[in-house]
Design a protein around this motif. Structure first.
Motif, short mmCIF file in Angstrom:
data_model
loop_
_atom_site.label_atom_id
_atom_site.label_comp_id
_atom_site.label_asym_id
_atom_site.label_seq_id
_atom_site.Cartn_x
_atom_site.Cartn_y
_atom_site.Cartn_z
N THR A 151 -5.10 -1.65 0.21
CA THR A 151 -3.88 -2.61 0.89
C THR A 151 -4.50 -3.94 0.39
OG1 THR A 151 -2.18 -3.52 2.16
CG2 THR A 151 -4.26 -2.66 3.63
N ASP A 184 -7.57 6.96 -0.03
CA ASP A 184 -6.67 5.77 0.93
C ASP A 184 -7.87 5.05 1.41
OD1 ASP A 184 -5.55 4.52 3.46
OD2 ASP A 184 -3.89 5.89 2.15
N GLY A 230 1.50 -1.23 0.02
CA GLY A 230 0.16 0.25 -0.23
C GLY A 230 0.67 1.40 -0.25
N TYR A 231 1.94 0.70 0.66
CA TYR A 231 3.32 2.16 0.55
C TYR A 231 3.00 2.56 -0.51
CZ TYR A 231 6.71 5.39 2.52
OH TYR A 231 7.13 6.73 2.95
N HIS A 291 -7.19 1.44 5.09
CA HIS A 291 -8.07 0.93 6.88
C HIS A 291 -9.38 0.27 6.60
CE1 HIS A 291 -4.24 1.15 8.96
NE2 HIS A 291 -3.95 2.05 8.32
N1 PMP Z 1 -1.68 4.15 3.88
C1 PMP Z 1 -2.36 4.33 5.40
C2 PMP Z 1 -3.44 4.96 5.14
C3 PMP Z 1 -1.68 2.89 6.34
O1 PMP Z 1 -2.02 3.47 7.71
C4 PMP Z 1 -0.83 2.29 5.38
C5 PMP Z 1 -0.20 1.47 6.89
N2 PMP Z 1 -0.26 1.56 7.83
C6 PMP Z 1 -0.41 2.17 4.57
C7 PMP Z 1 -1.12 3.45 3.52
C8 PMP Z 1 0.36 1.58 3.41
O2 PMP Z 1 0.04 -0.03 3.62
P1 PMP Z 1 0.64 -1.25 3.22
O3 PMP Z 1 0.96 -1.72 4.80
O4 PMP Z 1 0.18 -2.23 2.65
O5 PMP Z 1 2.09 -1.02 3.00
#
Ligand code: PMP
Length: 407
Positions: free
Chosen positions: A244, A213, A114-115, A216
């Motif tokens: 994610t 996004d 997701g990052y 969650h």
């Molecule tokens: N967006 C938000 C709001 C998150 O809290 C997070 C991870 N905690 C991410 C993106 C990143 O997702 P991922 O863990 O799949 O890299």
């Protein structure tokens, strides 16, 4: 330069500030989530995890495991390349189709997390759309902020969930300036939810694109787990929905969904998509099984929401302050970094309960907290033990026995 000395000093400073992160060494037990073995200094003990983002326990769902085993046996360990050079397997193709369908969009694009999906997409749009101004909610995740910075596009930060501030900033810009409003649905630390419909109204009024996004929220909200936008009937009003596979879906990976042209554009220009090895096929297969299951089953979502309501009620009964919010995240407020860490340590040492303390800079100073995430796989006994332990620690630490508002 004395490189090693520099590293040492920087880490010492981090420790002095109380911001040095220590990881819990955990071994999760399949079929027994949220139980795990915790290892420290050569000793081990059984613990119950209360801070996992495997919100629904899908990381141990039999359908997910069966799909992953079968893909592993069929296709082996890795994808063997970037998406462009031999790394697009049929599992990836199926997963992208499943994700597009989940969000009612023409297409989807997978990333390794997701990052990376936030960083690469916002980085690419900001860099490639001439003159784009990105309007970013003040509490957006680090991955969005880094992506926007990397793009070098102009960024206007609007006050968290504040429509008047967003509108004031939109109104400052000429009507024909390209604009993108970037925000989240469920904010991970306070558990509050964005006014999505009103943001879309402003986007229409000022001719802006929208980027949400739903990390969650995917799997967790909406009749098919399509997120808060699905629950509120707003998916078609949002240009780009990001999510994610690593939280409610229980696997790993990230994605965006949108129009065919938008997805093709990001696919063609985002270096964070192009120049990296594709997710292993069995990960994609597990994600497909997880998404398909949660599209047709409400039991996990319902079980989770029941547990959340029960824990909130129990905390209220014993007067332990938590941020009242409309989501599944229960931020239990401590308001002091030393006490927060102490409580977390005692929970682990005395009660076999693992909740990571959340301190500055993840949250503002004075709002240090335990972020509790109940799941449908926590039992009534697990909850009794948690509530009993919190009650005694709150007494010992002489913490306020009333709700503390979010800041
Ligand atoms: N967006 C938000 C709001 C998150 O809290 C997070 C991870 N905690 C991410 C993106 C990143 O997702 P991922 O863990 O799949 O890299």
């Amino acid at each position: 330069m004395d490189y090693q000395g520099f590293f040492k000093e920087s880490l010492a400073r981090l420790r002095d500030e109380g911001n040095y992160r220590v990881f819990a060494d955990l071994e999760r037990h399949l079929g027994e989530f949220p139980k795990a073995t915790f290892r420290k200094d050569g000793a081990e003990r059984d613990v119950t995890i209360w801070c996992s983002n495997d919100y629904l326990g899908m990381g141990q769902h039999p359908d997910v495991l069966a799909a992953m085993h079968s893909a592993l046996d069929r296709s082996g360990a890795g994808a063997g390349g970037t998406r462009n050079i031999s790394g697009t397997t049929h599992d990836h193709v199926e997963l992208e189709a499943e994700l597009a369908d989940l969000h009612g969009k023409e297409a989807a694009l997978l990333f390794t997390s997701g990052y990376v999906s936030n960083w690469a997409t916002l980085g690419t749009l900001g860099a490639k759309i001439p003159g784009l101004v990105i309007l970013s909610d003040a509490l957006n995740h680090a991955s969005m902020i880094e992506g926007i910075r990397h793009s070098r596009a102009r960024c206007m930060v609007w006050k968290h969930n504040d429509l008047a501030d967003l509108e004031a900033k939109l109104a400052e810009l000429p009507q024909d300036t390209p604009k993108l409003i970037a925000f989240e649905s469920v904010y991970s630390m306070d558990g509050d939810i964005a006014p999505i419909e009103e943001i879309c109204d402003l986007a229409d009024k000022y001719n802006a694109m929208t980027y949400i996004d739903e990390v969650h929220a995917v799997g967790m909200y909406g009749p098919r787990g399509g997120g808060v936008a699905e629950r509120e009937g707003l998916m078609q009003r949002i240009d780009i929905i990001e999510g994610t596979l690593g939280k409610a879906f229980g696997v790993v990976g990230g994605y965006i969904t949108g129009s065919a042209e938008l997805i093709d554009f990001v696919r063609s220009f985002a270096s964070g998509f192009i120049f990296t090895t594709a997710l292993p096929p069995h990960v994609a297969a597990g994600a497909v099984a997880s998404i398909r299951h949660l599209k047709q089953s409400d039991a996990e979502r319902q079980g989770q929401q029941d547990r959340v309501a029960q824990l909130r009620a129990r905390l209220d009964e014993i007067g332990i302050g938590h941020i009242p919010n409309p989501s599944h995240i229960i931020p239990v407020m401590v308001g002091d970094p030393v006490k927060c860490k102490y409580i977390s340590d005692r929970l682990m040492a005395d009660h076999g309960i693992y909740i990571q303390p959340i301190n500055y800079p993840t949250v503002p100073k004075g709002t240090e907290r335990l972020r509790i995430t109940p799941s449908p796989v926590h039992t009534a006994e697990d909850m009794d033990r948690l509530v009993g332990a919190l009650k005694s620690l709150w007494g010992e630490c002489k913490l306020a026995r009333q709700p503390i508002a979010a800041q």
